[in-house]
Write an enzyme that holds these catalytic residues in place. Structure first.
Site, PDB file in Angstrom:
ATOM      1  N   ARG A  49     -33.450   0.983  23.723  1.00 30.63           N
ATOM      2  CA  ARG A  49     -31.884   1.256  23.852  1.00 30.63           C
ATOM      3  C   ARG A  49     -31.723   1.223  25.290  1.00 30.63           C
ATOM      4  O   ARG A  49     -32.593   1.271  26.280  1.00 30.63           O
ATOM      5  CB  ARG A  49     -31.509   2.619  23.030  1.00 30.63           C
ATOM      6  CG  ARG A  49     -32.592   3.524  23.534  1.00 30.63           C
ATOM      7  CD  ARG A  49     -31.897   4.970  23.438  1.00 30.63           C
ATOM      8  NE  ARG A  49     -31.122   5.158  24.581  1.00 30.63           N
ATOM      9  CZ  ARG A  49     -31.252   5.145  25.812  1.00 30.63           C
ATOM     10  NH1 ARG A  49     -32.660   5.289  26.316  1.00 30.63           N
ATOM     11  NH2 ARG A  49     -30.165   5.359  26.505  1.00 30.63           N
ATOM     12  N   GLY A  50     -30.506   1.481  25.654  1.00 32.62           N
ATOM     13  CA  GLY A  50     -30.156   1.349  27.136  1.00 32.62           C
ATOM     14  C   GLY A  50     -29.442  -0.051  27.185  1.00 32.62           C
ATOM     15  O   GLY A  50     -30.228  -1.039  26.975  1.00 32.62           O
ATOM     16  N   ALA A  51     -28.384  -0.343  28.112  1.00 36.90           N
ATOM     17  CA  ALA A  51     -27.870  -1.731  28.037  1.00 36.90           C
ATOM     18  C   ALA A  51     -28.885  -2.723  28.772  1.00 36.90           C
ATOM     19  O   ALA A  51     -29.167  -3.660  28.402  1.00 36.90           O
ATOM     20  CB  ALA A  51     -26.720  -1.568  29.070  1.00 36.90           C
ATOM     21  N   ARG A  86     -26.430  -5.600  19.243  1.00 37.44           N
ATOM     22  CA  ARG A  86     -25.748  -4.649  19.582  1.00 37.44           C
ATOM     23  C   ARG A  86     -24.426  -5.265  20.139  1.00 37.44           C
ATOM     24  O   ARG A  86     -24.664  -6.108  21.237  1.00 37.44           O
ATOM     25  CB  ARG A  86     -26.430  -3.592  20.322  1.00 37.44           C
ATOM     26  CG  ARG A  86     -27.167  -2.670  19.466  1.00 37.44           C
ATOM     27  CD  ARG A  86     -27.750  -1.638  20.353  1.00 37.44           C
ATOM     28  NE  ARG A  86     -26.713  -0.353  20.244  1.00 37.44           N
ATOM     29  CZ  ARG A  86     -26.980   0.945  20.857  1.00 37.44           C
ATOM     30  NH1 ARG A  86     -27.842   0.953  21.676  1.00 37.44           N
ATOM     31  NH2 ARG A  86     -25.953   1.870  20.730  1.00 37.44           N
ATOM     32  N   ASP A 228     -22.154   0.657  29.637  1.00 38.81           N
ATOM     33  CA  ASP A 228     -22.530  -0.454  29.006  1.00 38.81           C
ATOM     34  C   ASP A 228     -21.929  -1.633  29.113  1.00 38.81           C
ATOM     35  O   ASP A 228     -22.413  -2.941  28.687  1.00 38.81           O
ATOM     36  CB  ASP A 228     -22.395  -0.063  27.202  1.00 38.81           C
ATOM     37  CG  ASP A 228     -23.795   0.790  26.957  1.00 38.81           C
ATOM     38  OD1 ASP A 228     -23.716   1.892  27.187  1.00 38.81           O
ATOM     39  OD2 ASP A 228     -24.681   0.278  26.344  1.00 38.81           O
ATOM     40  N   ASN A 238     -19.197   3.441  27.599  1.00 34.15           N
ATOM     41  CA  ASN A 238     -20.408   4.134  27.797  1.00 34.15           C
ATOM     42  C   ASN A 238     -20.517   4.967  26.667  1.00 34.15           C
ATOM     43  O   ASN A 238     -19.585   4.936  25.883  1.00 34.15           O
ATOM     44  CB  ASN A 238     -20.470   4.884  29.205  1.00 34.15           C
ATOM     45  CG  ASN A 238     -22.031   5.635  29.516  1.00 34.15           C
ATOM     46  OD1 ASN A 238     -22.926   4.820  29.288  1.00 34.15           O
ATOM     47  ND2 ASN A 238     -22.032   6.656  29.597  1.00 34.15           N
ATOM     48  N   LYS A 239     -21.581   5.795  26.524  1.00 33.69           N
ATOM     49  CA  LYS A 239     -21.946   6.631  25.369  1.00 33.69           C
ATOM     50  C   LYS A 239     -20.742   7.539  24.976  1.00 33.69           C
ATOM     51  O   LYS A 239     -20.078   8.142  25.851  1.00 33.69           O
ATOM     52  CB  LYS A 239     -23.346   7.282  25.598  1.00 33.69           C
ATOM     53  CG  LYS A 239     -23.824   8.153  24.577  1.00 33.69           C
ATOM     54  CD  LYS A 239     -23.812   7.426  23.326  1.00 33.69           C
ATOM     55  CE  LYS A 239     -24.607   6.236  23.425  1.00 33.69           C
ATOM     56  NZ  LYS A 239     -24.553   5.477  22.045  1.00 33.69           N
TER      57      LYS A 239
END
Ligand code: MRU
Length: 345
Positions: A49-51, A86, A228, A238-239
């Site tokens: 995970r993580g862009a 995603r 992101d 973002n999250k």
């Protein structure tokens, strides 16, 4: 491909392995990723995970498939499937589009492998630059607040927002960090706390709904988060929970910075309205299911909304920390985000 290793990623003898982030901090389990189905499942389950990291892992898998002898058609299909894994983080799309373009070159196998390696190595350098530029903003003794996980687990290097924090710590600035736990999937509580613990960065974990009280009590000097996707007008996704922090920071007169590499910029999105937001499963909000165990605290049929990201408007942001420098709202209005973070196109 040459061997490579990072906190959450290893390439050895052409084979890719990823640290299964869904198991952290309870277990450090490495996942062999040899095919597209395995990686797509890992992306959906946030094992990776993580862009920047999902883009890098996807590119390295494509490169390893090329080395295993997959033909151009199979590689083309792999790229298309990974690109759609995603929807919000644009790094994945940029990376896959770059590899797809390489398929049109005469020596396409070499081009694709080289491009995946360059993407990985460049990300390290981008993180270092973000860390250096961002840390220069941070004053001695500041109390920082961050959200989600933006560190070495989410990139090939030291991270973005977490990289800034790490650099400021390494520079002896005597910072302290509030780490938001980041409901529903707890990337702050599980991952950022784990990373900062390993690095010796002084942090205190808080539930997301405590940030407002900490700010009101004058206990937060700066908020730094990752992204992101950053639209041309400076809005960014973002999250989930990031937007709330930005509103709170504005109300309390606290600087609010977003840190990201230029690979997270999307000039094709005029504003945050154009950024697609991933909707995730109801089970993630009804309870928890991770290495710590499985628990459903809501009625099993409770109606749930679970947008994985939110959009923070540019008007709430004081600093855009990129690998090319730190920018303000005037730079953004002048078009810096449309030109890859270059102030003078
Ligand atoms: O759903 P996740 O854990 O992939 O979300 C990650 C974030 O929102 C990060 O802030 C973002 O991807 C930047 S990571 C350097």
């Amino acid at each position: 491909m040459q061997d490579r290793s990072g906190l959450a990623l290893q390439v050895a003898n052409g084979h890719l392995r990823l640290l299964d982030q869904s198991q952290l901090p309870h277990a450090e389990t490495w996942l062999a990723v040899a095919d597209v189905d395995t990686l797509i499942e890992a992306i959906h389950a946030l094992r990776v995970r993580g862009a920047p990291m999902i883009a890098i892992a996807s590119a390295l898998l494509v490169a390893s498939r090329v080395e295993q002898g997959d033909d151009r058609r199979a590689i083309f299909q792999a790229i298309a499937r990974l690109r759609a894994a995603r929807p919000t983080a644009v790094n994945l799309m940029h990376a896959m589009d770059g590899l797809a373009a390489d398929l049109d070159t005469a020596d396409w196998q070499r081009s694709v492998v080289q491009a995946a390696e360059t993407l990985t190595d460049t990300d390290r350098a981008l993180c270092d630059a973000i860390g250096d530029y961002g840390a220069a903003l941070v004053g001695y003794g500041e109390r920082l607040l961050t959200h989600c996980n933006t560190g070495a687990l989410a990139t090939a290097g030291i991270g973005t927002a977490a990289g800034v924090i790490r650099r400021a710590h390494e520079q002896g600035k005597a910072i302290e960090v509030w780490v938001d736990e980041t409901r529903p999937l707890l990337q702050g509580g599980r991952l950022t706390a784990w990373e900062f613990g390993k690095l010796g960065v002084p942090y205190t974990l808080i539930a997301d709904n405590m940030a407002a009280a900490m700010m009101a009590a004058g206990r937060v000097d700066r908020v730094i988060v990752g992204a992101d996707r950053i639209a041309a007008n400076g809005d960014f996704a973002n999250k989930i929970g990031t937007y709330g922090l930005a509103v709170l920071a504005k109300y309390h007169n606290i600087p609010f910075a977003v840190a990201a590499p230029h690979t997270t910029l999307d000039p094709a999105c005029a504003s945050g309205d154009d950024i697609p937001i991933e909707q995730r499963s109801a089970a993630e909000v009804r309870g928890v299911n991770n290495a710590a165990g499985e628990l459903c605290w809501a009625p099993a049929d409770a109606r749930v909304a679970n947008p994985a990201f939110d959009v923070t408007p540019a008007s709430l942001i004081t600093h855009w920390i990129l690998d090319t420098g730190v920018f303000g709202i005037d730079d953004v209005a002048a078009g810096v985000l449309k030109s890859g973070g270059r102030a003078f196109p």
